[in-house]
Design an enzyme around this catalytic site. Sequence first.
Site, PDB file in Angstrom:
ATOM      1  N   CYS A 214       0.163   3.669   2.885  1.00 32.23           N
ATOM      2  CA  CYS A 214       0.681   3.080   4.131  1.00 32.23           C
ATOM      3  C   CYS A 214       2.177   3.351   4.252  1.00 32.23           C
ATOM      4  O   CYS A 214       2.666   3.725   5.321  1.00 32.23           O
ATOM      5  CB  CYS A 214       0.429   1.571   4.173  1.00 32.23           C
ATOM      6  SG  CYS A 214      -1.308   1.106   4.121  1.00 32.23           S
TER       7      CYS A 214
ATOM      8  N   CYS B  11       0.829  -1.212   0.000  1.00 26.32           N
ATOM      9  CA  CYS B  11       0.000   0.000   0.000  1.00 26.32           C
ATOM     10  C   CYS B  11       0.867   1.267   0.000  1.00 26.32           C
ATOM     11  O   CYS B  11       1.603   1.514   0.961  1.00 26.32           O
ATOM     12  CB  CYS B  11      -0.915  -0.044   1.221  1.00 26.32           C
ATOM     13  SG  CYS B  11      -1.737   1.497   1.608  1.00 26.32           S
TER      14      CYS B  11
END
Length: 146
Positions: A76, A73
């Site tokens: 993230c 991600c």
Amino acid sequence: MSDTMDDERQRIREQKKRELQERLENGGSLEAVQADDKSEAPDEPIAITGQGHLDEVVAEYDVVLVDCYADWCGPCQMMEPTIEALAAETNAAVAKVDVDRHQRIAQQLGARGVPTLVLYADGQPVDRTVGAQDRGTLEGLIEQHA
């Protein structure tokens, strides 16, 4: 929340209650027991290894920020320095849940997208955000419940 999680939290609370009562019976003062009631938050994020581990972390610290993330991600990865700084510089414990390894935990936390951040205060979920958040927003949430 599932009955299993509630049972585990109740078991942890009962255990802590017994420990506190023993300290008082062995000459400890109420002030010392209250000061010892919750652990000081670690300076680094805690990698969650399972549901029981998450339950222990949430029970042990006054304020816990749970970061549901995935290695693949982009947002993230972008938030990683912020998450580490929050662990080092705030009174909150920061727990990290890898959604690929711990799909059931992520599902129970309501993580339908990553990153999802769930803030716990006194063992209860009090806030949830989805998507990348700036440091100021997260610090404000933590301070609001600290």
